[in-house]
Design an enzyme around this catalytic site. Structure first.
Site, PDB file in Angstrom:
ATOM      1  N   ARG A  12     -47.199 -73.133  44.702  1.00 45.04           N
ATOM      2  CA  ARG A  12     -47.891 -73.540  43.552  1.00 45.04           C
ATOM      3  C   ARG A  12     -47.316 -72.991  42.410  1.00 45.04           C
ATOM      4  O   ARG A  12     -46.495 -72.079  42.214  1.00 45.04           O
ATOM      5  CB  ARG A  12     -49.434 -73.206  43.258  1.00 45.04           C
ATOM      6  CG  ARG A  12     -50.047 -73.889  44.592  1.00 45.04           C
ATOM      7  CD  ARG A  12     -51.742 -73.713  44.610  1.00 45.04           C
ATOM      8  NE  ARG A  12     -51.844 -72.205  44.783  1.00 45.04           N
ATOM      9  CZ  ARG A  12     -53.004 -71.620  44.570  1.00 45.04           C
ATOM     10  NH1 ARG A  12     -54.065 -72.321  43.820  1.00 45.04           N
ATOM     11  NH2 ARG A  12     -53.232 -70.305  44.991  1.00 45.04           N
ATOM     12  N   ASN A  61     -47.579 -63.818  55.301  1.00 45.10           N
ATOM     13  CA  ASN A  61     -48.159 -62.994  54.310  1.00 45.10           C
ATOM     14  C   ASN A  61     -47.069 -61.964  53.850  1.00 45.10           C
ATOM     15  O   ASN A  61     -46.946 -61.133  54.655  1.00 45.10           O
ATOM     16  CB  ASN A  61     -49.338 -62.337  54.621  1.00 45.10           C
ATOM     17  CG  ASN A  61     -49.936 -61.326  53.486  1.00 45.10           C
ATOM     18  OD1 ASN A  61     -49.219 -61.332  52.457  1.00 45.10           O
ATOM     19  ND2 ASN A  61     -51.007 -60.713  54.062  1.00 45.10           N
ATOM     20  N   TYR A 155     -51.895 -54.545  38.485  1.00 40.35           N
ATOM     21  CA  TYR A 155     -50.747 -55.470  38.308  1.00 40.35           C
ATOM     22  C   TYR A 155     -49.749 -54.824  37.559  1.00 40.35           C
ATOM     23  O   TYR A 155     -48.467 -54.880  37.913  1.00 40.35           O
ATOM     24  CB  TYR A 155     -51.490 -56.611  37.755  1.00 40.35           C
ATOM     25  CG  TYR A 155     -50.428 -57.839  37.801  1.00 40.35           C
ATOM     26  CD1 TYR A 155     -50.395 -58.598  38.941  1.00 40.35           C
ATOM     27  CD2 TYR A 155     -50.193 -58.457  36.501  1.00 40.35           C
ATOM     28  CE1 TYR A 155     -49.682 -59.724  38.875  1.00 40.35           C
ATOM     29  CE2 TYR A 155     -49.021 -59.580  36.610  1.00 40.35           C
ATOM     30  CZ  TYR A 155     -48.968 -60.100  37.772  1.00 40.35           C
ATOM     31  OH  TYR A 155     -47.988 -61.311  37.727  1.00 40.35           O
TER      32      TYR A 155
END
Length: 244
Positions: A12, A61, A155
């Site tokens: 995506r 993952n 992040y």
């Protein structure tokens, strides 16, 4: 010999645009990594094939070392004539919130995906690239990893560490014609930014708009090409002029 490009988180958003661009512009066979959204990964594969390219999907993952190695080893054994020339470490997640209220798993999961994911995937292929004396490693970082963003200490930490890793690894492998660069997008129109107030945020963007995923993919495709062979260890911002 089948030449391949692996894009993590390729189902995506920016990852999808990169997969399509690498197939179209550079004619790589694309390995589309995804974790859970198989339908989105298959849709990316279909779009590539409809344009005359080739691709396959790989579910794992990136934060899980054992799972990553298992899937990649299986792929390698089944494709012993293939070589991975390009790695785009795009997989990443956000768990935003003020640091003082941040839960341990919100810290750990973000670090594991962006930073440890880079290690788990890149380390698997790096010796092959060095033996072949060719490789393109492109790490997707963020404006958050370059200048820091409040509410994204986790992040920013993950992407900032990846910035430093990019610069260090680039120096280790340059003599073997393996380049390592990072791309730091600002606000790009994707699912990840869909909930943001675009009309308010463009006030701080000199270009007065959000970027498009295809614009980021164009930059990545250049860095993945032979034309970029003398560029390594660089962090290239693509953010419409936001200070970084």
């Amino acid at each position: 010999m089948k030449k391949c490009a692996l894009v993590t988180g390729g189902s995506r958003g920016i990852g999808k645009a990169i997969c399509i661009k690498l197939a179209k512009n550079l004619q790589y066979h694309i390995l589309i990594n995804y974790q859970s959204n198989k339908e989105a990964a298959l849709e990316t594969q279909r779009m590539i094939e409809n344009q005359g390219g080739s691709a396959e999907i790989l579910a794992f993952n990136v934060a899980d070392l054992e799972e990553t190695q298992q899937v990649l080893n299986q792929w390698k054994e089944a494709n012993n004539e293939a070589v991975v020339d390009v790695i785009v470490n795009n997989a990443g997640i956000t768990r935003d919130g003020l640091f003082m209220w941040m839960q341990p798993n919100d810290w750990k999961s973000v670090i594991d995906t962006s930073l440890n994911g880079f290690y788990n995937v890149t380390n698997f292929f790096i010796q092959d690239m060095l033996r072949n004396k060719y490789g393109r490693i492109i790490n997707m970082v963020s404006v958050s990893g370059v200048k820091g963003t409040p509410g994204q200490t986790n992040y920013s930490a993950a992407k900032g560490a990846l910035v430093a890793a990019t610069k260090a690894l680039a120096q280790e492998v340059a003599k073997r014609k393996v380049t390592v660069n990072a791309v730091a997008p600002g606000f790009i129109k994707t699912d990840m930014t869909a909930a943001l107030d675009e009309r308010e945020l463009i006030k701080i963007i000199p270009a007065n708009r959000f970027g498009e995923a295809e614009e980021v993919a164009d930059l990545v495709a250049f860095l993945a090409s032979d034309k970029s062979g003398y560029i390594t260890g660089e962090i290239i911002n693509i953010n419409g002029g936001i200070y970084s």
